[in-house]
Design a protein around this motif. Structure first.
Motif, PDB file in Angstrom:
ATOM      1  N   THR A 125       0.835  -1.205   0.000  1.00  0.00           N
ATOM      2  CA  THR A 125       0.000   0.000   0.000  1.00  0.00           C
ATOM      3  C   THR A 125       0.866   1.251   0.000  1.00  0.00           C
ATOM      4  O   THR A 125       0.622   2.200  -0.769  1.00  0.00           O
ATOM      5  N   ARG A 126       1.872   1.282   0.858  1.00  0.00           N
ATOM      6  CA  ARG A 126       2.772   2.431   0.909  1.00  0.00           C
ATOM      7  C   ARG A 126       3.527   2.595  -0.405  1.00  0.00           C
ATOM      8  O   ARG A 126       3.723   3.711  -0.897  1.00  0.00           O
ATOM      9  N   PHE A 127       3.942   1.485  -0.965  1.00  0.00           N
ATOM     10  CA  PHE A 127       4.701   1.529  -2.211  1.00  0.00           C
ATOM     11  C   PHE A 127       3.851   2.093  -3.348  1.00  0.00           C
ATOM     12  O   PHE A 127       4.309   2.952  -4.111  1.00  0.00           O
ATOM     13  N   GLN A 128       2.610   1.619  -3.471  1.00  0.00           N
ATOM     14  CA  GLN A 128       1.729   2.103  -4.527  1.00  0.00           C
ATOM     15  C   GLN A 128       1.438   3.589  -4.372  1.00  0.00           C
ATOM     16  O   GLN A 128       1.205   4.296  -5.354  1.00  0.00           O
ATOM     17  N   ALA A 129       1.454   4.070  -3.117  1.00  0.00           N
ATOM     18  CA  ALA A 129       1.199   5.484  -2.849  1.00  0.00           C
ATOM     19  C   ALA A 129       2.441   6.350  -3.045  1.00  0.00           C
ATOM     20  O   ALA A 129       2.380   7.564  -2.868  1.00  0.00           O
ATOM     21  N   GLY A 130       3.561   5.731  -3.389  1.00  0.00           N
ATOM     22  CA  GLY A 130       4.775   6.493  -3.642  1.00  0.00           C
ATOM     23  C   GLY A 130       5.714   6.601  -2.466  1.00  0.00           C
ATOM     24  O   GLY A 130       6.694   7.358  -2.527  1.00  0.00           O
ATOM     25  N   ASP A 131       5.474   5.848  -1.404  1.00  0.00           N
ATOM     26  CA  ASP A 131       6.321   5.909  -0.207  1.00  0.00           C
ATOM     27  C   ASP A 131       7.218   4.670  -0.162  1.00  0.00           C
ATOM     28  O   ASP A 131       6.934   3.705   0.550  1.00  0.00           O
ATOM     29  N   LEU A 132       8.305   4.711  -0.918  1.00  0.00           N
ATOM     30  CA  LEU A 132       9.211   3.563  -0.975  1.00  0.00           C
ATOM     31  C   LEU A 132       9.855   3.295   0.379  1.00  0.00           C
ATOM     32  O   LEU A 132       9.922   2.143   0.834  1.00  0.00           O
ATOM     33  N   GLN A 133      10.348   4.338   1.046  1.00  0.00           N
ATOM     34  CA  GLN A 133      11.023   4.150   2.327  1.00  0.00           C
ATOM     35  C   GLN A 133      10.058   3.601   3.382  1.00  0.00           C
ATOM     36  O   GLN A 133      10.436   2.776   4.210  1.00  0.00           O
ATOM     37  N   GLY A 134       8.811   4.072   3.357  1.00  0.00           N
ATOM     38  CA  GLY A 134       7.815   3.539   4.282  1.00  0.00           C
ATOM     39  C   GLY A 134       7.529   2.070   4.018  1.00  0.00           C
ATOM     40  O   GLY A 134       7.320   1.276   4.949  1.00  0.00           O
ATOM     41  N   GLN A 158      12.292  -2.040  -4.889  1.00  0.00           N
ATOM     42  CA  GLN A 158      13.334  -1.074  -5.259  1.00  0.00           C
ATOM     43  C   GLN A 158      13.611  -1.115  -6.754  1.00  0.00           C
ATOM     44  O   GLN A 158      13.794  -0.066  -7.396  1.00  0.00           O
ATOM     45  N   ALA A 159      13.629  -2.327  -7.330  1.00  0.00           N
ATOM     46  CA  ALA A 159      13.890  -2.466  -8.766  1.00  0.00           C
ATOM     47  C   ALA A 159      12.773  -1.822  -9.591  1.00  0.00           C
ATOM     48  O   ALA A 159      13.033  -1.141 -10.587  1.00  0.00           O
ATOM     49  N   ILE A 160      11.527  -2.044  -9.186  1.00  0.00           N
ATOM     50  CA  ILE A 160      10.385  -1.434  -9.891  1.00  0.00           C
ATOM     51  C   ILE A 160      10.468   0.081  -9.794  1.00  0.00           C
ATOM     52  O   ILE A 160      10.252   0.803 -10.775  1.00  0.00           O
ATOM     53  N   TRP A 161      10.784   0.572  -8.607  1.00  0.00           N
ATOM     54  CA  TRP A 161      10.895   2.013  -8.379  1.00  0.00           C
ATOM     55  C   TRP A 161      11.985   2.621  -9.272  1.00  0.00           C
ATOM     56  O   TRP A 161      11.759   3.638  -9.948  1.00  0.00           O
ATOM     57  N   ASN A 162      13.147   2.001  -9.298  1.00  0.00           N
ATOM     58  CA  ASN A 162      14.264   2.520 -10.089  1.00  0.00           C
ATOM     59  C   ASN A 162      13.948   2.492 -11.582  1.00  0.00           C
ATOM     60  O   ASN A 162      14.316   3.422 -12.320  1.00  0.00           O
ATOM     61  N   ARG A 163      13.279   1.431 -12.028  1.00  0.00           N
ATOM     62  CA  ARG A 163      12.944   1.329 -13.446  1.00  0.00           C
ATOM     63  C   ARG A 163      11.982   2.438 -13.874  1.00  0.00           C
ATOM     64  O   ARG A 163      12.164   3.065 -14.922  1.00  0.00           O
ATOM     65  N   ASN A 164      10.965   2.694 -13.064  1.00  0.00           N
ATOM     66  CA  ASN A 164      10.004   3.742 -13.391  1.00  0.00           C
ATOM     67  C   ASN A 164      10.645   5.123 -13.354  1.00  0.00           C
ATOM     68  O   ASN A 164      10.386   5.969 -14.217  1.00  0.00           O
ATOM     69  N   ARG A 165      11.476   5.359 -12.361  1.00  0.00           N
ATOM     70  CA  ARG A 165      12.170   6.646 -12.277  1.00  0.00           C
ATOM     71  C   ARG A 165      13.065   6.855 -13.494  1.00  0.00           C
ATOM     72  O   ARG A 165      13.122   7.960 -14.067  1.00  0.00           O
ATOM     73  N   SER A 166      13.741   5.780 -13.914  1.00  0.00           N
ATOM     74  CA  SER A 166      14.627   5.872 -15.066  1.00  0.00           C
ATOM     75  C   SER A 166      13.852   6.195 -16.340  1.00  0.00           C
ATOM     76  O   SER A 166      14.305   7.004 -17.168  1.00  0.00           O
ATOM     77  N   ASP A 191       4.849   1.865 -15.239  1.00  0.00           N
ATOM     78  CA  ASP A 191       3.733   1.020 -14.802  1.00  0.00           C
ATOM     79  C   ASP A 191       3.430   1.142 -13.312  1.00  0.00           C
ATOM     80  O   ASP A 191       2.667   0.340 -12.755  1.00  0.00           O
ATOM     81  N   HIS A 192       4.011   2.133 -12.658  1.00  0.00           N
ATOM     82  CA  HIS A 192       3.741   2.362 -11.238  1.00  0.00           C
ATOM     83  C   HIS A 192       2.781   3.537 -11.114  1.00  0.00           C
ATOM     84  O   HIS A 192       3.006   4.595 -11.718  1.00  0.00           O
ATOM     85  N   PRO A 193       1.682   3.390 -10.352  1.00  0.00           N
ATOM     86  CA  PRO A 193       0.660   4.454 -10.310  1.00  0.00           C
ATOM     87  C   PRO A 193       1.183   5.805  -9.852  1.00  0.00           C
ATOM     88  O   PRO A 193       0.779   6.835 -10.403  1.00  0.00           O
ATOM     89  N   TRP A 194       2.057   5.836  -8.859  1.00  0.00           N
ATOM     90  CA  TRP A 194       2.578   7.119  -8.382  1.00  0.00           C
ATOM     91  C   TRP A 194       3.454   7.778  -9.439  1.00  0.00           C
ATOM     92  O   TRP A 194       3.353   8.981  -9.686  1.00  0.00           O
ATOM     93  N   TRP A 195       4.304   6.991 -10.090  1.00  0.00           N
ATOM     94  CA  TRP A 195       5.155   7.547 -11.131  1.00  0.00           C
ATOM     95  C   TRP A 195       4.337   7.967 -12.351  1.00  0.00           C
ATOM     96  O   TRP A 195       4.693   8.934 -13.042  1.00  0.00           O
ATOM     97  N   ARG A 196       3.256   7.236 -12.646  1.00  0.00           N
ATOM     98  CA  ARG A 196       2.370   7.658 -13.734  1.00  0.00           C
ATOM     99  C   ARG A 196       1.786   9.041 -13.436  1.00  0.00           C
ATOM    100  O   ARG A 196       1.684   9.896 -14.326  1.00  0.00           O
ATOM    101  N   GLN A 197       1.388   9.231 -12.190  1.00  0.00           N
ATOM    102  CA  GLN A 197       0.846  10.532 -11.801  1.00  0.00           C
ATOM    103  C   GLN A 197       1.903  11.625 -11.958  1.00  0.00           C
ATOM    104  O   GLN A 197       1.610  12.736 -12.424  1.00  0.00           O
TER     105      GLN A 197
END
Length: 275
Positions: A125-134, A158-166, A191-197
């Protein structure tokens, strides 16, 4: 002198035996006191005292004839309290102690599994909301925030987060170069909802850039296509057909360009299809 030498070992032996007897007597006396103190601590909600007394009672297991005591109730109550205070690591530790003791029951194992599922759900839930550290903090009590071999749930997040940021960083660079189709391809790989936003403003800029690019091509067509430029309408139609078939935007643009006898070139700041 000989008589004194014989009496000396007996004297120390008597002291030693007396000390052992006193220790055993004190142990029996304290064991009788502990259940009463433990009950009082449990009834009044003094869970730390309850745990301390139950640990002391467990330490007296060397006494002969001792009746086993169920210390699980103190551990369960303390674990519940810690869980409610979001001290998840300590709550899980105590719950595992319950399971590994004689007091452990199937319900205790189910409780542990339920808490573990809740932490994983919270992490997602935290990850989908954009809170990776949480999200990683929620996985830490499970030891799932990071592993050397990269097999932890936290490593996947972390890998999903880095890929979307890249992909967003790449799209941003391509937009600056007005390479609209390539930028759109990168944006659609997010493909991550927070990064899409986060990418939505850039997506709107790409859409505007593509509209302008296609408008220029239509203007050229109204006066007769320039000899070096592929028809924008035909190109767009072929691109859209390939996208609908599941191809990514940049590949669709390249293949459509080749089908029309053109090649992708850098026309100034833009990627264009020219003959």
């Amino acid at each position: 002198m000989a008589l004194r030498r014989h009496r000396l070992p007996r004297f120390w032996l008597a002291i030693t035996l007396g000390s052992v007897a006193a220790a055993i007597g004190l142990g029996y006396w304290w064991e009788r006191q502990l259940p009463v103190r433990l009950e009082q601590a449990s009834a009044s909600g003094r869970l730390d005292d309850c745990l301390r007394y139950s640990e002391q009672l467990a330490a007296l297991s060397w006494l002969p004839g001792r009746t086993p005591f169920d210390r699980g109730r103190c551990l369960r109550a303390k674990a519940d309290q810690l869980w409610g205070q979001e001290e998840w690591s300590e709550a899980l530790r105590l719950q595992r102690q319950v399971i590994n003791s004689r007091a452990g029951t199937p319900s205790d194992r189910q409780q542990l599994a339920r808490w573990q599922r809740q932490l994983r759900t919270l992490a997602r839930t935290r990850f989908q909301a954009g809170d990776l550290q949480g999200a990683l903090a929620a996985l830490a009590p499970l030891g799932e925030e990071r592993k050397d071999d990269g097999s932890a749930m936290g490593d996947d997040l972390q890998a999903i987060w880095n890929r979307n940021r890249s992909q967003l960083e790449r799209a941003t660079l391509l937009v600056k170069q007005k390479r609209w189709w390539e930028a759109l391809d990168s944006l659609n790989r997010i493909d991550h909802p927070w990064w899409r936003q986060q990418s939505e403003p850039l997506r709107q800029e790409v859409k505007k850039g593509l509209d302008q690019l296609q408008g220029k091509d239509r203007e050229h067509d109204s006066h007769g296509s320039l000899p070096h430029t592929v028809s924008g309408q035909k190109l767009d139609a072929l691109v859209q057909r390939r996208i609908a078939a599941g191809m990514d935007e940049w590949q669709a643009f390249q293949e459509a360009c080749r089908e029309l006898g053109g090649r992708v070139v850098e026309a100034g700041p833009e990627s264009a299809c020219q003959r």
